[in-house]
Design an enzyme around this catalytic site. Structure first.
Site: not given
Lengths: 682, 682
Positions: A150, A189, A439
């Protein structure tokens, strides 16, 4: 079985426990297997002895939360390692490993095993032998990987990602660059504080020729010092609604160089001379294989929603069993006796069972696929990868939205106490909320299902028989026959029958598919296919995908029920099956009437009566159903939902603790006098 | 009008602003009135100059949040006082006062004017002349009052509250006592840290004779020091999911004494000799009058949900207008162009308008009632009080659940950025969540509506004509005629018509009422009335109450639309009317088919097409509709929804700010080395 599972402590929940129609320990063994429970017991024992897992305080600063999550993830990795002793773990054990840490602290679960799995599975599925060193380093904890797809300006729309990788033939290196802030990689993350390596997806250019999106493994931080390398600008996404122990970051490359070997070259490679090499045969199969393999993460997320939901349901169902209010005359009754409470909680309890069984199955078939796809690469496998991708792309939003609503209902069912931070339902809600976006954004994902079904539909219309690896859509071959079916149940008993529920769903999928196709084809003429797709989403594509996925859930549940040797268990699971099916069918009644499947108005009443009858029938089993899936008290960590049912005693302790200084303002010196007259202030 | 309202800054929202079919400034004047906007402008100016309102930092500790809320509440009270100059304020101004502080900081709104209103309105409506001193002291800020009804063990079930007040004739005093922890008063706002006086509801005993629940005003803290009096044990409910600046507390009395005069004696009193005196005529009218007056707080809460929802919708609609993704071919389009985004946001935007107009009306009629009921006390007024109670008891949950879902949809519509704390949607969501529980638990409240309708229904069946003060149920007099109606629209245009939507709702209410009554009467025979009521909640009572309330919302909207002199405004408001109506009618289709109102299957498609057509028609008006109701940028305080549409620039600033130190772990000294090998840890 008594050697595996201890009795739960006696108390206010005894009444319902005695009413149960089945043995919760047998149910738990049926779900988790004897090996799983042994593993779980050992894991729980180690966790309870470990200092990092003593209590789970309400931390307030971002730093505290991140530090705690990291320390717990590290400790957890060690504990798991010591239990598994490098033997290949089973899927059941993996489920327990993820479930346990997620129910304890979701942020720690992001750090282990969450991110690691995302990083290594990308390397395994898109890399080759030459990337194994990264997998080994990650496995042994020498490096820490993250996954960067992303960008600030583009999320789901991956085709338009704007990070570039240019091959520099002179030096035999790639140069990765972020043209501007909207092209910064974001959300990954581990990126803000921990990651030493990133899987980066970028537009590949060789000699100014554009070769499209490719994956690379890029070193970003020095593993010894955790300082970023020059040319790598790392940032922090900051505080979020939930999972604040996870350090989501952003990443800007300033013409940063890395070795040519770091391209994930399973399907396409760049030679030292700067030639782009790929096999056309392979290429045709790439999409399915890659999408199938990437599903692993999404399958995990489908399961995660259920882990969150089960935790919230444990709290709410036990609270509803203990809390007494209004009753007939002067008697007070458990609020679980109220029809409205049953209707608010029990369909979600049914969903917890059904989606749990389904997620485990989906994990199994996906892992099998990944294993096989490492070895070969053919059209059949590509089709299988696509089917897995589609099913996981549908299961994740359906599960995510179901448990989003379930958790909210649990919060409200516990009233004001559910609103206390110490109930933990707020944290569960805020943590789970992320799932509907990450996700794969839910609305984007669920379109994949209808897109695939529309293709399948064309096949059926061309007279072909559908036969896929997982048989998810095989029934569509009989669409024209199925579409002639009618709703013909005339009693609550008939409505609840497995065949009736499955028939209704199959008709619904065939009908919505036909209507979607019809509308899409008509709009395509006038608006082009992009707008035709956009303008068939509501009431068509989204309902179609949802019904298709729920039908898969139900089909799986039938297989599971048939496997149980215990009639009591089969019986209660059947009720859960019917409740889940009919609760959702009720919401599809407009289409069932609209498409002519239901012709008699009385059907509405029948379905309503059936749902309420099932709720009432399951009410006495609710506590035992929870006992069989509940996290143990030390994981639950809520003042409301403990297995001994001592709600008020815990509430008293919690309130007195939070009040230690509360009888006088902590900041009173600045306020006394002002409160007496607010005019003093101006 | 240009002197009252400034133009909004140019930028990415211009495209949609130019498409709007109406003038947003005219709409704002229509909603807020010229006087209201002048007042608003002055209020905003003062707020922006006041140091307490400079920015709204993300505070982390409970103490910081509570202190900030108190300081802001005090400052706000002064600002409001300086603007109103003790002249009687209008309802419109009151709406602006509450809306502004709630959209800035809901916790401050709890402290002012929230709690004050609850305290003084109880004194005004249940007390007499002798309690006026408390009202004056509270108005002038010399004391701070709170409202104690709920106990740990009993919330909605007020009949079973267990705090006792015993009259001691010797000393002419009352003695209030908390028998055990479950009888502790809890949740009252302001109780943990600030309140000097509490309105306490307790079971009154005189000479061991039990006289039922009565209200008392009890001094609990010394106003000079804020220390509790001896015999008063005060505690803190601790951290909550949201509104953490509000200090909810609990309260235990240890045989604590207070003066006889402090009983709220409007309807019943205790003489110095210990005689219980009441007028039987009065008593008959008490319930309606008290319930009507208590509605004031609930009416405010109905409005509050809309304030929260409007804030979230401002953020999401503007974000959806600015964010571009997938489009046809290589073009990217605003995600607001997607059908699914329109369907996710626009029905809630319609709800924001409709519920806003309704809340203002309900506030008006409730305040009128309260004023009149202070002067007289008769059966007609009691019936009117009951009607107001019932409408507010229905409007609060319908509004609460609508905006709960709206805010969640806004969060998801903004994707990951909506999940950032800096978007503020998480706070809005967590703060609003409390509304579905406090000031009457939603499921308990909404039962009041069906209970009342069932009584009204008996009247109709006995051949009486219904004629209530607010005419909310007058149409039920024609129930038998209405029940003969059928759905006969054959085009989208017809489906959208006002008459068709109103007819459908009226049929629905009559039908659900008849069926609920039928089922209730049947069950009453076998199960008794308590269980009959419980077992008619789902699909019957709850749907009945919801449809009844939505019908009231829509009826009000018609009156509002007819008042606008501007055709463009009437036109867009009519679309909002139809969208709100049909969006909700769609969910009632099972009952509409089930009860035979709809006979032709095609109706489903017609309703679906109508909803989607309205969404598409309103899409170009969405930004202007938001502009007319949006809080100004300094109140919004979100990185996403500002009026200039500069989403990415603000995001960049926010992310860089949150990253000032993030390229290296803040707690790295304890972690570097461990991350390298997690085994070090064990």
């Amino acid at each position: 079985m008594s050697h595996l599972l201890q009795d739960l402590p006696p108390g206010s929940l005894d009444y319902y426990r005695k009413q149960a129609s089945f043995d919760w320990k047998r149910m738990k063994v049926f779900i988790d297997t004897e090996d799983g429970i042994k593993f779980q017991n050992n894991l729980y024992k180690k966790l309870q002895m470990h200092p990092e897992f003593l209590g789970n305080p309400l931390l307030q600063t971002l730093d505290e939360k991140r530090n705690k999550a990291t320390q717990q993830a590290l400790a957890y990795a060690s504990i798991v390692k010591s239990l598994t002793n490098s033997e290949i773990t089973t899927i059941k054990r993996e489920d327990i490993i993820l479930r346990t840490i997620l129910q304890f602290n979701p942020s720690a679960a992001f750090k282990y095993p969450g991110i690691k799995r995302l990083f290594t599975s990308a390397l395994q599925n898109q890399g080759t032998q030459r990337h194994h060193k990264f997998i080994q380093l990650a496995e042994s904890g020498k490096i820490y990987g993250c996954f960067c797809m992303t960008e600030i300006g583009h999320g789901s729309d991956t085709k338009n990602l704007r990070t570039t990788v240019v091959y520099d033939k002179e030096k035999g290196e790639f140069v990765v660059n972020t043209p501007d802030f909207p092209a910064a990689k974001c959300w990954a993350g581990g990126l803000a504080e921990l990651a030493t390596h990133a899987i980066v997806y970028a537009q590949l250019y060789i000699n100014r020729i554009h070769w499209g999106l490719h994956g690379f493994v890029v070193p970003i931080r020095n593993p010894e010092t955790l300082l970023p390398y020059e040319g790598v600008i790392l940032g922090d996404m900051g505080e979020k609604i939930g999972v604040n122990g996870a350090d989501n970051g952003f990443l800007i490359f300033d013409k940063y160089r890395f070795p040519r070997e770091n391209i994930l070259n399973r399907f396409a490679d760049v030679t030292p001379e700067g030639n782009y090499v790929t096999s056309a045969t392979d290429l045709k199969n790439v999409r399915g294989a890659v999408l199938g393999a990437l599903s692993i993460a999404r399958v995990t997320v489908t399961a995660k929603s259920e882990f969150y939901g089960t935790k919230a349901l444990t709290i709410a169902v036990r609270y509803a069993a203990v809390r007494k209010q209004f009753g007939p005359k002067d008697e007070e009754v458990s609020i679980l006796e109220y029809q409205s409470m049953q209707y608010r909680l029990l369909p979600y309890l049914a969903a917890a069972y059904i989606i749990r069984f389904f997620s485990m199955y989906l994990d199994e078939v996906t892992q099998e696929f990944v294993k096989e796809s490492k070895e070969r690469n053919d059209p059949a496998l590509a089709r299988r990868g696509m089917e897995i991708h589609v099913i996981s792309a549908g299961a994740k939003p359906v599960s995510g939205w179901t448990f989003r609503d379930a958790i909210q209902e649990c919060r409200e069912a516990c009233g004001g106490y559910g609103y206390l931070k110490a109930s933990r339902i707020g944290d569960i809600k805020n943590d789970q909320d992320s799932i509907n976006t990450y996700e794969g954004e839910n609305h984007v994902l669920i379109q994949q299902v209808s897109n695939w079904l529309l293709k399948v539909c064309s096949n059926v219309q061309n007279g072909n028989k559908i036969s896929t690896h997982l048989k998810s859509a095989d029934f569509l071959s009989n669409a024209s026959k199925i579409l002639k079916n009618k709703f013909n149940a005339t009693s609550v008993v008939e409505v609840c029958k497995v065949e009736n529920i499955i028939d209704t769903y199959q008709w619904l999928v065939c009908y919505l598919l036909r209507e979607t196709k019809r509308k899409f084809d008509a709009l395509k003429q006038s608006e082009g296919s992009f707008w035709a797709r956009s303008n068939t989403q509501i009431f068509y594509c989204k309902n179609l995908s949802t019904a298709f996925v729920q039908h898969l859930f139900l089909q799986r549940m039938i297989t599971v029920i048939n496997r149980s040797p215990d009639a009591n268990i089969r019986n209660v699971l059947l009720k859960l099956f019917s409740l889940y099916g009919l609760y959702n069918i009720e919401k599809f009644l407009p289409s069932l009437f609209g498409g002519g499947y239901v012709e008699k108005p009385e059907a509405t009443n029948l379905v309503h009566e059936a749902v309420l009858t099932l709720c009432r029938d399951l009410k006495n089993d609710a506590v035992a159903l929870i006992d069989a899936i509940a996290p143990p008290d030390f994981l639950l960590n809520s003042i409301l939902g403990k297995s001994d049912g001592r709600v008020y005693q815990r509430l008293q302790i919690a309130l007195i603790r939070s009040s230690s200084e509360a009888s006088r303002l902590k900041w009173s010196s600045e306020t006394v006098g002002k409160i007496v007259n607010p005019r003093n202030k101006l």
